[in-house]
Design a protein around this motif. Sequence first.
Motif, PDB file in Angstrom:
ATOM      1  N   ARG A  38      12.784  31.468  73.263  1.00  0.00           N
ATOM      2  CA  ARG A  38      12.289  30.228  72.485  1.00  0.00           C
ATOM      3  C   ARG A  38      12.966  28.958  73.433  1.00  0.00           C
ATOM      4  O   ARG A  38      13.833  29.255  74.354  1.00  0.00           O
ATOM      5  CB  ARG A  38      12.904  30.142  71.076  1.00  0.00           C
ATOM      6  CG  ARG A  38      12.384  31.139  69.999  1.00  0.00           C
ATOM      7  CD  ARG A  38      10.941  31.221  70.012  1.00  0.00           C
ATOM      8  NE  ARG A  38      10.511  32.356  69.191  1.00  0.00           N
ATOM      9  CZ  ARG A  38      10.226  32.434  67.824  1.00  0.00           C
ATOM     10  NH1 ARG A  38      10.718  31.359  67.388  1.00  0.00           N
ATOM     11  NH2 ARG A  38      10.240  33.455  67.278  1.00  0.00           N
ATOM     12  N   PRO A  39      12.109  27.943  73.214  1.00  0.00           N
ATOM     13  CA  PRO A  39      12.361  26.614  74.287  1.00  0.00           C
ATOM     14  C   PRO A  39      13.974  26.252  74.302  1.00  0.00           C
ATOM     15  O   PRO A  39      14.442  25.743  75.008  1.00  0.00           O
ATOM     16  CB  PRO A  39      11.350  25.486  73.654  1.00  0.00           C
ATOM     17  CG  PRO A  39      10.514  26.480  73.196  1.00  0.00           C
ATOM     18  CD  PRO A  39      10.942  27.730  72.340  1.00  0.00           C
TER      19      PRO A  39
ATOM     20  N   ALA B 281      24.142  29.111  57.115  1.00  0.00           N
ATOM     21  CA  ALA B 281      22.757  29.410  57.525  1.00  0.00           C
ATOM     22  C   ALA B 281      22.829  29.774  59.228  1.00  0.00           C
ATOM     23  O   ALA B 281      22.109  30.614  59.740  1.00  0.00           O
ATOM     24  CB  ALA B 281      21.906  28.247  57.179  1.00  0.00           C
ATOM     25  N   GLU B 282      23.577  28.669  60.036  1.00  0.00           N
ATOM     26  CA  GLU B 282      23.540  28.703  61.373  1.00  0.00           C
ATOM     27  C   GLU B 282      24.216  30.106  61.826  1.00  0.00           C
ATOM     28  O   GLU B 282      23.766  30.836  62.675  1.00  0.00           O
ATOM     29  CB  GLU B 282      24.233  27.672  61.955  1.00  0.00           C
ATOM     30  CG  GLU B 282      23.437  26.370  61.485  1.00  0.00           C
ATOM     31  CD  GLU B 282      22.337  26.331  62.350  1.00  0.00           C
ATOM     32  OE1 GLU B 282      21.976  26.669  63.584  1.00  0.00           O
ATOM     33  OE2 GLU B 282      21.349  26.104  61.710  1.00  0.00           O
TER      34      GLU B 282
ATOM     35  N   ARG C 253      16.623  32.864  62.823  1.00  0.00           N
ATOM     36  CA  ARG C 253      16.472  31.718  63.111  1.00  0.00           C
ATOM     37  C   ARG C 253      15.900  31.104  62.260  1.00  0.00           C
ATOM     38  O   ARG C 253      15.779  31.116  60.973  1.00  0.00           O
ATOM     39  CB  ARG C 253      15.207  31.616  64.377  1.00  0.00           C
ATOM     40  CG  ARG C 253      15.595  32.551  65.531  1.00  0.00           C
ATOM     41  CD  ARG C 253      14.118  32.085  66.670  1.00  0.00           C
ATOM     42  NE  ARG C 253      14.432  32.894  67.872  1.00  0.00           N
ATOM     43  CZ  ARG C 253      14.030  33.938  68.198  1.00  0.00           C
ATOM     44  NH1 ARG C 253      13.198  34.680  67.227  1.00  0.00           N
ATOM     45  NH2 ARG C 253      13.954  34.593  69.505  1.00  0.00           N
ATOM     46  N   ARG C 254      16.027  29.393  62.405  1.00  0.00           N
ATOM     47  CA  ARG C 254      15.642  28.402  61.118  1.00  0.00           C
ATOM     48  C   ARG C 254      14.125  28.858  60.834  1.00  0.00           C
ATOM     49  O   ARG C 254      13.947  28.379  59.707  1.00  0.00           O
ATOM     50  CB  ARG C 254      15.733  27.197  61.818  1.00  0.00           C
ATOM     51  CG  ARG C 254      17.267  26.924  62.190  1.00  0.00           C
ATOM     52  CD  ARG C 254      17.140  25.332  62.751  1.00  0.00           C
ATOM     53  NE  ARG C 254      18.829  25.178  63.344  1.00  0.00           N
ATOM     54  CZ  ARG C 254      19.199  24.417  64.194  1.00  0.00           C
ATOM     55  NH1 ARG C 254      18.183  23.548  64.722  1.00  0.00           N
ATOM     56  NH2 ARG C 254      20.355  24.223  64.611  1.00  0.00           N
ATOM     57  N   ASP C 255      13.165  29.359  61.372  1.00  0.00           N
ATOM     58  CA  ASP C 255      11.965  29.667  61.046  1.00  0.00           C
ATOM     59  C   ASP C 255      11.830  31.042  60.422  1.00  0.00           C
ATOM     60  O   ASP C 255      10.830  31.354  60.150  1.00  0.00           O
ATOM     61  CB  ASP C 255      10.785  29.431  62.147  1.00  0.00           C
ATOM     62  CG  ASP C 255      11.205  30.620  63.608  1.00  0.00           C
ATOM     63  OD1 ASP C 255      11.959  31.357  63.136  1.00  0.00           O
ATOM     64  OD2 ASP C 255      10.338  30.455  64.462  1.00  0.00           O
TER      65      ASP C 255
END
Length: 368
Positions: free
Chosen positions: A28-29, A111-112, A118-120
């Motif tokens: 991912r970016p 969460a992290e 991932r967050r998505d």
Amino acid sequence: MTTTVTAAVARGTGDPLTIEHLQLDALRPDEVRVRMVAVGICHTDAIVRDGVYPTPLPAVLGHEGAGVVEATGDAITTVAVGDHVVLSAAYCGHCRQCRSGRMAYCENLFAEDFGGRRRDGSTAFSSAEGPVSSHFFGQSSFATYANVMENSVIKVDPDLPLATLAPLGCGLQTGAGAVLNELRPEPGTSLAVFGTGAVGSAAIMAARVAGCTTVVAVDIHDSRLAMAQELGATHTVNSRENDVVEELRKITDGEGLQFALDTTAVPAVLRQAAEALGIRGTLALVGAASPGTAVDFEIGSSLVKGWTFKTIVQGSSVPQVFIPHMVELWKQGRFPFDKLIENYRFDDINTAFADSANGKTVKPVVVF
């Protein structure tokens, strides 16, 4: 485009890890692809494997990784291909705590670091059976390659051995940071460390760096107490063979401790540490316990001591700042954490976990 990697997978609660081939998805970016060279084994990996903390299984754990940058996402500005890096905990970067420089207390910490996605909601790893939780502490470094969150990456000198630096990402940072970043003892003060595994050993070394002149190691293993003396402890107490509170009072000439750091999270040990404090003393906890664990302190006669109890996460560190500090102290010979390390082959990762649990090895490091 996916890549085939080899990973140690925690599939069932309490079960040994299994070595498997997984698919690693496209970068991912905001991610960095890291080829792992080594990864430390930490108690947190064990308690997640055993279901104490909520990362969904199956999962690729590992959060003390070190390796070489293989590729970077389009948004990455802090590292480049070929850089040598140590990996640490992830944080969101946008909550009030992160914006205040208190990344260790990120409001989105679970969460992290423990969410497994991932967050998505996507996972970087998958097998024929389906998704495998990833991004553990932003990294999931029990794998030959991983897509890592940028804020988990710390660039280091390429001339230094990555297999030695790997454990700095969590356990050693926690112990040393608890002393140097949070407790901040003045030179000439007294500090006792309860539990002298990797975290406690790092705290002992940090206490000497800070100038403490009475540094007491408390443990049940004579071998670890001997190592603690080698690392800088001025006194040792075997808590199986002695009245710990009485011994600490003798060592401090009856005044009690100015600082105590508990790495065990055992309620009975915390009570002993509190009882051994002197007036205005401070007791800090860095050990991880099961949710709901409680401890009771005497608050009658101890009220007049004006003592403090606090919990500390990740050494209250900003990893990008504190890990380079530990590296520099090590280069100067003032933080000889390499004495704690025993290397293991990746195929022997379960042996490394067992040796850590039974006290045979203070800090196992798996080398790929």
